[in-house]
Structure formats: C-alpha cells, structure tokens
Design an enzyme around this catalytic site. Structure first.
Site, mmCIF file in Angstrom:
data_model
loop_
_atom_site.group_PDB
_atom_site.id
_atom_site.type_symbol
_atom_site.label_atom_id
_atom_site.label_comp_id
_atom_site.label_asym_id
_atom_site.label_seq_id
_atom_site.Cartn_x
_atom_site.Cartn_y
_atom_site.Cartn_z
ATOM 1 N N LYS A 55 0.857 -1.194 0.000
ATOM 2 C CA LYS A 55 0.000 0.000 0.000
ATOM 3 C C LYS A 55 0.879 1.224 0.000
ATOM 4 C CE LYS A 55 -3.854 2.240 0.293
ATOM 5 N NZ LYS A 55 -3.418 2.958 -0.948
ATOM 6 N N GLN A 112 7.203 3.918 3.913
ATOM 7 C CA GLN A 112 5.769 3.590 3.919
ATOM 8 C C GLN A 112 5.501 2.328 4.742
ATOM 9 O OE1 GLN A 112 3.769 5.658 1.491
ATOM 10 N NE2 GLN A 112 2.158 5.077 2.892
ATOM 11 N N LYS A 164 5.405 1.706 -3.060
ATOM 12 C CA LYS A 164 5.354 3.045 -3.673
ATOM 13 C C LYS A 164 5.624 2.858 -5.155
ATOM 14 C CE LYS A 164 4.855 7.334 -2.312
ATOM 15 N NZ LYS A 164 4.152 7.844 -1.119
ATOM 16 N N GLY A 198 -2.571 8.228 -4.474
ATOM 17 C CA GLY A 198 -1.871 9.382 -5.038
ATOM 18 C C GLY A 198 -0.640 9.757 -4.240
ATOM 19 N N ASP A 199 0.122 10.661 -4.789
ATOM 20 C CA ASP A 199 1.271 11.293 -4.119
ATOM 21 C C ASP A 199 1.537 12.553 -4.959
ATOM 22 O OD1 ASP A 199 3.447 10.648 -1.912
ATOM 23 O OD2 ASP A 199 4.570 11.420 -3.608
ATOM 24 N N THR A 213 -4.255 13.753 5.007
ATOM 25 C CA THR A 213 -2.848 13.899 5.401
ATOM 26 C C THR A 213 -2.641 15.210 6.160
ATOM 27 O OG1 THR A 213 -2.300 12.733 3.366
ATOM 28 C CG2 THR A 213 -0.477 13.696 4.584
ATOM 29 N N SER A 250 -6.805 6.041 3.593
ATOM 30 C CA SER A 250 -6.810 5.097 2.468
ATOM 31 C C SER A 250 -7.199 3.705 2.970
ATOM 32 C CB SER A 250 -5.428 5.011 1.815
ATOM 33 O OG SER A 250 -5.230 6.064 0.904
HETATM 34 P P1 NDP Z 1 1.205 17.701 -4.594
HETATM 35 O O1 NDP Z 1 1.750 17.384 -5.933
HETATM 36 O O2 NDP Z 1 -0.268 17.846 -4.410
HETATM 37 O O3 NDP Z 1 1.862 19.028 -4.007
HETATM 38 C C1 NDP Z 1 3.230 19.219 -3.849
HETATM 39 C C2 NDP Z 1 3.432 20.701 -3.938
HETATM 40 O O4 NDP Z 1 4.718 21.096 -3.522
HETATM 41 C C3 NDP Z 1 3.259 21.192 -5.346
HETATM 42 O O5 NDP Z 1 2.455 22.331 -5.302
HETATM 43 C C4 NDP Z 1 4.701 21.496 -5.772
HETATM 44 O O6 NDP Z 1 4.780 22.465 -6.776
HETATM 45 C C5 NDP Z 1 5.251 21.993 -4.496
HETATM 46 N N1 NDP Z 1 6.698 21.955 -4.399
HETATM 47 C C6 NDP Z 1 7.573 21.069 -4.902
HETATM 48 N N2 NDP Z 1 8.820 21.381 -4.561
HETATM 49 C C7 NDP Z 1 8.724 22.499 -3.805
HETATM 50 C C8 NDP Z 1 9.659 23.316 -3.133
HETATM 51 N N3 NDP Z 1 10.964 23.044 -3.169
HETATM 52 N N4 NDP Z 1 9.208 24.352 -2.416
HETATM 53 C C9 NDP Z 1 7.890 24.630 -2.352
HETATM 54 N N5 NDP Z 1 6.962 23.916 -2.982
HETATM 55 C C10 NDP Z 1 7.375 22.868 -3.709
HETATM 56 O O7 NDP Z 1 1.773 16.584 -3.606
HETATM 57 P P2 NDP Z 1 1.247 16.168 -2.182
HETATM 58 O O8 NDP Z 1 0.735 17.351 -1.454
HETATM 59 O O9 NDP Z 1 0.378 14.987 -2.328
HETATM 60 O O10 NDP Z 1 2.600 15.650 -1.510
HETATM 61 C C11 NDP Z 1 3.495 16.532 -0.848
HETATM 62 C C12 NDP Z 1 4.403 15.712 0.061
HETATM 63 O O11 NDP Z 1 3.602 14.982 1.009
HETATM 64 C C13 NDP Z 1 5.242 14.649 -0.635
HETATM 65 O O12 NDP Z 1 6.447 14.490 0.060
HETATM 66 C C14 NDP Z 1 4.409 13.375 -0.473
HETATM 67 O O13 NDP Z 1 5.182 12.212 -0.569
HETATM 68 C C15 NDP Z 1 3.898 13.592 0.943
HETATM 69 N N6 NDP Z 1 2.701 12.845 1.322
HETATM 70 C C16 NDP Z 1 1.583 12.860 0.542
HETATM 71 C C17 NDP Z 1 0.458 12.175 0.941
HETATM 72 C C18 NDP Z 1 -0.799 12.193 0.145
HETATM 73 O O14 NDP Z 1 -1.744 11.512 0.551
HETATM 74 N N7 NDP Z 1 -0.897 12.933 -0.936
HETATM 75 C C19 NDP Z 1 0.444 11.383 2.175
HETATM 76 C C20 NDP Z 1 1.657 11.498 2.968
HETATM 77 C C21 NDP Z 1 2.737 12.201 2.524
HETATM 78 P P3 NDP Z 1 4.804 22.000 -8.337
HETATM 79 O O15 NDP Z 1 3.545 21.221 -8.556
HETATM 80 O O16 NDP Z 1 4.806 23.309 -9.007
HETATM 81 O O17 NDP Z 1 6.048 21.159 -8.529
HETATM 82 O O1 2IT Z 2 3.132 8.952 1.371
HETATM 83 C C1 2IT Z 2 1.976 8.546 1.583
HETATM 84 O O2 2IT Z 2 1.651 8.067 2.677
HETATM 85 C C2 2IT Z 2 1.001 8.671 0.522
HETATM 86 N N1 2IT Z 2 1.314 9.204 -0.536
HETATM 87 C C3 2IT Z 2 -0.380 8.097 0.686
HETATM 88 C C4 2IT Z 2 -0.393 6.626 0.380
HETATM 89 C C5 2IT Z 2 -1.751 5.982 0.348
HETATM 90 O O3 2IT Z 2 -1.771 4.791 -0.007
HETATM 91 O O4 2IT Z 2 -2.756 6.612 0.643
#
Ligand code: NDP
Ligand code: 2IT
Length: 448
Positions: free
Chosen positions: A92, A113, A128, A167-168, A211, A380
């Site tokens: 997952k 993860q 992943k 997603g991520d 998250t 999830s």
């Molecule tokens: P998104 O793609 O929705 O958002 C990431 C954002 O960060 C984008 O707007 C991106 O801009 C921006 N970004 C990238 N690099 C930089 C930087 N150096 N400074 C400022 N902004 C930046 O991704 P998520 O929100 O889903 O994921 C963000 C983080 O959280 C990742 O590390 C992911 O692994 C983690 N995560 C996500 C989860 C989820 O359920 N989605 C769960 C747990 C962790 P641009 O698009 O312009 O590149």
């Molecule tokens: O980093 C993370 O925990 C995620 N991108 C979410 C993973 C999930 O299966 O919901």
C-alpha cells in the site's frame, strides 16, 4: 557511525550495493540509528536476518510507458512499482508522477511507507510507485492517455488484496480516476484497487484532507503532551501548497492558528497578520502556483521568489509539506534562530539528517513524517474497508477514526521514545514502534 557493529557493517554493505541511491541510503541510515537501541538486546533480529530482509524490497517492477501527446508525437517514460514489504498486509502506498522520480526515491518512499503503515494499526504493507512523467503543462487528454498506458502495464501487479496504490506528488483525483477507469476495464471488476478515488465511485469522504488534517491532529497531541499547550494563536509556516500543504493550512486555521507563510515552486508569500486562505484556495484551484498572483488580491503581503527562504520567516511552528530534503541544515538553523519551537513533517523525509539532528539538539519538538503524515494512508485504509463492506461512512465517522488513529500513533511513538531514549525523540520512537509490528509479523511467517 552507529553504536552497533553489526549495523555498521550492514550499512557499509548496503552502501556498496546501492551506491547511486542517496535518498534510499538516507532513509536506511535514519532507520538504523533508531535500531541501534534495540538490536543488541534481541539476538533474533540478527539471527533471522530481519534487518537484511527489511531493507530489501520484496519486488521492484519497472516498465516502459508509451503515450502519444497532443501533437501526435510518441513519448516514452519509465514506470515503477516498488513492492517493499507485505508482512502485515497488501502493499500500500502512493504513485508519484514527477520528472525527478527514480528507483532511489521510490525505494526510500516504499521503505518509509512500510513503517508508516504499520504505525496506523491497519493491515497494510508498504509500497510506492510512479513515473518520471511530468504532468505540469499537459492537457487532460495527455494525462488520460499517459495514465491509461501506465495502467496497461501496472494492472497485472495490483489487486485489492495484493497491492493498492493511491496518489502522491502529481497524482490526485483526476489521475486516480483515469487509472481506475483503465484498471476496471481490463479486469472487469469493481474492487477498491486504488484509494483516493472520487466520491461517486468508491472514494472515502475525508481522504483528500486526511494527510493535512492528520498532521494537525498529531501536532495537537505533541503540544498537549510536551507543553500542555494548544495551537491557538501560534504562527505557522507551511511549505508546498499541494494536497497536503493546503489542507494542513486550512486545518491549522480552523484550530485557531495563524498561517503566516505558504510556498509553492515559484516562491512564497508572507503576511504576519495571517494569509487569506480563501484567496489561496481560489488561486490554487485555477493554477497550483498561487504565490505570484496572491499580492494582486492582498497587497499587504510580501512575495519572495525563492521558496527555500520561507524557513527564514520567524514562526512558532514549521510544517514542511512539499518534498524530500527541502529543509536542510541552514534552514533548521534559521528556524531555531527565529524562535520556532516545533517542526512536523507533512512531506516524506523533507528534513535532512543533519537538519533533524540540529533541531533535536536545539530542543525543538520534531515529528518525523512516517508518524505525522500517516493520516493520508490511514484514511486510504479506511477507504479499503468501506469498499470491502460496500458501505460508505460519513465524513464525521471517518474524521473521528482519523483523530483516534493519529492520537494512537503519537502514543506509540512517544511510548517507545520514552522506553529507549529521550521522551522527545519521536524519530527513534516512531521507527521502533513501526518496526516492531513488521518484525513480529515477519517472525511469525517464517523465512520467506
Ligand atoms: P502535490 O503534488 O499535491 O503538491 C506538492 C506541492 O509542492 C506542489 O504544489 C509542488 O509544486 C510543491 N513543491 C515542490 N517542490 C517544492 C519546493 N521546493 N518548495 C515549495 N513547494 C514545492 O503533492 P502532495 O501534497 O500529495 O505531496 C506533498 C508531500 O507529502 C510529498 O512528500 C508526499 O510524498 C507527501 N505525502 C503525501 C500524501 C498524500 O496523501 N498525498 C500522504 C503522505 C505524505 P509544483 O507542482 O509546481 O512542482
Ligand atoms: O506517502 C503517503 O503516505 C502517501 N502518498 C499516501 C499513500 C496511500 O496509499 O494513501
């Protein structure tokens, strides 16, 4: 390097075998540091090769994705799925679409993860995947064709009880919809094989916010236990205004905090009186890069074109929510100098090892991502449960469960930290708590 000889020697071998994978080695290094507290007292860990097995993905699938752009040109990207550990449940973890994606990044994410999912208490193994495809600037039709061709390869490795992606970075509702549509067509079955689905076809209420909200629920526990305090009136800065950062900001505001700075890839905006998140939300819905336009609506704010400078803004709480290694040592030093007292990771491994150590030595409260951002994968897991039952829960039911899971994760990490080291060391606590569950499941299942 570590206090334990066996871990030192294993880390040397791991470096030799994975020399070109810095992010993966960084994640293993942080994990081994925590393991130093337990390996010596448990000879079975060494005897049964637990460390050797747990750092090695069970399977890595790598495939070609061919798709045609709107100009009729044929494009080729790389697709991956790292099936890291299935000891406690089906693989997952999310899919990331970003040009930086490679095996090192996906291995570090799949490794983390595994322990994150274990901490949720739900039956989910670690995985992943993703692609070096860049969704930025692509049309809907291009995104759809890419997702469909990606799934044409990936589908054979998935299944509701085998591997369930989500997603991520770069993968949200739209991409999950296209991926799911293709999976359903190929398999002719409607199972919950992806999470983060749309609400009309099996998605869970509360998943998109999970998250960010979970991160704030975790911070709430930290403030309560370590400071007998709440977030009310605190100044918060957040990097990344994507799925995680935006919902973290909204929840922080709802809980009474003031979100004073927020970044995207083009820079950050700062307003000491608090940003207008309605404007940010309105702008990000049109275009993820809101920072360059925000001042047109709120001229009292300031804009800086370097997103990394956000860490120099004086604040109480910093929430890195963008990407790995975005918070290096200099940023940690600036945070400490300017009075920040709590850092909680919404992103995966956003803080470098040097920066983490610096913050901990400076007595800053620090929450590692594998504990603090587990709310997304936790919901999830709840989505998988609802799909299996064929019954949806209300938003409040999901939110109540999320709050409970985040409080439990904090307690598990805190309890292990207290047992083995400083009660504030949640890095050690979370790694040990997550590891213990996977370790016991591996022992029970024999040498496989
Ligand atoms: P998104 O793609 O929705 O958002 C990431 C954002 O960060 C984008 O707007 C991106 O801009 C921006 N970004 C990238 N690099 C930089 C930087 N150096 N400074 C400022 N902004 C930046 O991704 P998520 O929100 O889903 O994921 C963000 C983080 O959280 C990742 O590390 C992911 O692994 C983690 N995560 C996500 C989860 C989820 O359920 N989605 C769960 C747990 C962790 P641009 O698009 O312009 O590149
Ligand atoms: O980093 C993370 O925990 C995620 N991108 C979410 C993973 C999930 O299966 O919901």
């Amino acid at each position: 390097m570590f206090t334990n000889e066996y871990l030192n020697s294993l880390f040397e071998t791991t470096k030799e075998r994975n020399g070109s994978q810095p992010e993966y080695l960084q994640a293993v290094e942080e994990f081994f540091e925590a393991m130093s507290f337990i390996v010596e007292n448990d000879p079975n860990i060494q005897k049964f090769g637990i460390m050797e097995r747990i750092i090695e993905p069970e399977r890595i699938v790598k495939f070609r994705v061919t798709w045609i752009d709107d100009q009729g040109k044929v494009n080729v990207n790389r697709g991956y799925r790292v099936q890291f550990n299935s000891a406690i449940g089906p693989y997952k973890g999310g899919l990331r679409f970003h040009p930086s994606v490679n095996e090192s990044i996906l291995k570090f994410l799949g490794f983390e993860q595994t322990f994150k999912n274990a901490l949720t208490g739900l039956p989910m193994g670690g995985g992943k995947g993703g692609s070096d495809f860049n969704p930025r600037g692509k049309s809907d039709a291009e995104i759809m064709r890419f997702c469909q061709n990606f799934m044409l390869e990936l589908y054979r490795h998935l299944g509701a009880d085998t591997d369930v992606p989500a997603g991520d970075i770069g993968v949200g509702f739209r991409e999950i919809g296209y991926l799911y549509g293709m999976y359903k067509k190929i398999r002719n079955e409607s199972t919950g094989v992806l999470t983060g689905k749309g609400l009309t076809y099996g998605g869970s209420l509360g998943r998109k916010e999970a998250t960010g909200h979970g991160l704030l629920y975790f911070v709430r526990e930290m403030l309560k236990v370590y400071r007998n305090d709440t977030i009310e009136g605190k100044k918060v800065i957040i990097s990344g205004s994507g799925k995680v950062g935006m919902h973290a900001a909204l929840k922080a505001q709802e809980m009474g905090a003031k979100v004073i700075a927020l970044s995207d890839i083009n820079g950050f905006v700062h307003d000491d009186n608090g940003l207008d998140l309605n404007i940010v939300k309105m702008l990000t819905e049109k275009n993820p890069e809101f920072s360059t336009e925000y001042l047109q609506y709120r001229p009292s704010a300031t804009y800086d074109s370097n997103p990394s400078n956000i860490w120099t803004v004086p604040c109480d709480i910093a929430l890195p929510c963008a990407t790995q290694n975005e918070l290096p040592l200099e940023a940690a030093q600036a945070l400490v100098e300017n009075g920040c007292f709590l850092v909680a990771e919404g992103a995966n491994m956003p803080t470098t090892i040097e920066a983490t150590k610096y913050l901990q030595h400076a007595d800053i409260l620090f929450a590692p991502g594998k504990a603090a951002n587990a709310g997304g994968v936790a919901v999830s897991g709840l989505e998988m449960t609802q799909n299996a039952m064929h019954i949806p829960w209300t938003y409040d039911e999901v939110d109540e469960k999320l709050q409970d899971i985040m409080a439990q994760i904090f307690n598990k990490a805190y309890t292990e930290a207290r047992k083995y080291t400083d009660h504030r060391n949640l890095v050690v606590g979370a790694n040990i708590a997550g590891f213990m569950r996977v370790y016991h499941a591996m022992m029970d299942q024999g040498i496989v």
